[in-house]
Design an enzyme around this catalytic site. Sequence first.
Site, PDB file in Angstrom:
ATOM      1  CD  GLN A 171      -3.434  -5.026   6.228  1.00 25.12           C
ATOM      2  OE1 GLN A 171      -3.200  -3.948   5.418  1.00 25.12           O
ATOM      3  NE2 GLN A 171      -3.917  -6.100   5.672  1.00 25.12           N
ATOM      4  CE  LYS A 217      -3.900  -2.522   2.075  1.00 23.22           C
ATOM      5  NZ  LYS A 217      -4.411  -3.191   3.053  1.00 23.22           N
ATOM      6  CG  ASP A 253     -10.450  -0.980   4.117  1.00 22.66           C
ATOM      7  OD1 ASP A 253     -10.083  -1.368   2.921  1.00 22.66           O
ATOM      8  OD2 ASP A 253      -9.493  -1.184   4.875  1.00 22.66           O
TER       9      ASP A 253
END
Length: 286
Positions: A97, A53, A120
């Site tokens: 995460q 990322k 997300d």
Amino acid sequence: MSKIISGKIVSAEVRESLKKETEALIESAGIHPGLAVILVGNDPASQVYVRNKQLACEELGFHAFEYKLSENTTQEQLLDLINILNKDKKVHGILVQLPLPDHLDEKSVLYSITPEKDVDAFHPLNVGKIMIGNYDVLPCTPAGVMEMIDWAGIEISGKKCVVVGRSNIVGKPMAMLLLQRSGTVTICHSKTKNLKEVCADADILVVAIGKPKFVTADMVKEGAVVIDVGINRDENNKLCGDVDYENVEPKASFITPVPGGVGPMTITMLMKNTLHAAKLQNGIKD
Ligand code: NDP
């Protein structure tokens, strides 16, 4: 056109256009999209995902803010950090995460991210917005699948779409996105009866269950579009999807491979969400 929809190719094209959009945003408004990634603990797979990322941020000219917290981080410490990032104007997207260590409450951590920065799209507000078709961000994996379907020029409207898997991050939002594009959608799961027959009737079959090579050729209609979201290891420890690619590929009109299919799209769509969030937070509409 090849029947294999390569996530590497589609992802590279999307990134190219995101890069140009980012350059234009920096030049015209002085806004650098910023993504904060929080990693708690030392899970090796998570470390790789976080690194990828960060690399994607570098590639596109985003600011990457990385927070590596110890395994012993308390719920309160994590929520405090998210609270600070929620208010930080340089940060447009916040990603925690997963998985988190067991002592942390995943749900309340994810829900503490302000919906505007929830790149997300896990926050209930964003999930609800997807349901009514009025969304700002889409969950990355289903959004990546839609991008691939569109890239290949596949018509969804009126097609029988079968989604196998009903998780909150893949199956359910996937089904909603296909429905919004006027697919006739069936969602299957571990209790579905006659799964083989239901799958074999699909014009577009999306599989996200996490079972190596589960979907065999007899479960696929001649000419179907087959999208394989699964990432598994086979008996030889080789990466494979949920679809028995070797035997299904000859029957499919389009198919995504594993690796190199849906996987590469996911981070790219995260970047797309972050760029979009940066614009929205600065009052810029696409
Ligand atoms: P989950 O484990 O959260 O959900 C799996 C779903 O599959 C459940 O709804 C389950 O049904 C269903 N299922 C399990 N076994 C069967 C079966 N035998 N028949 C029918 N349905 C079944 O998984 P995720 O959605 O998170 O992930 C699915 C796969 O996609 C995994 O391999 C994961 O690694 C991969 N993945 C890939 C991503 C990418 O970037 N390409 C991103 C995210 C995930 P039930 O609800 O009844 O238990």
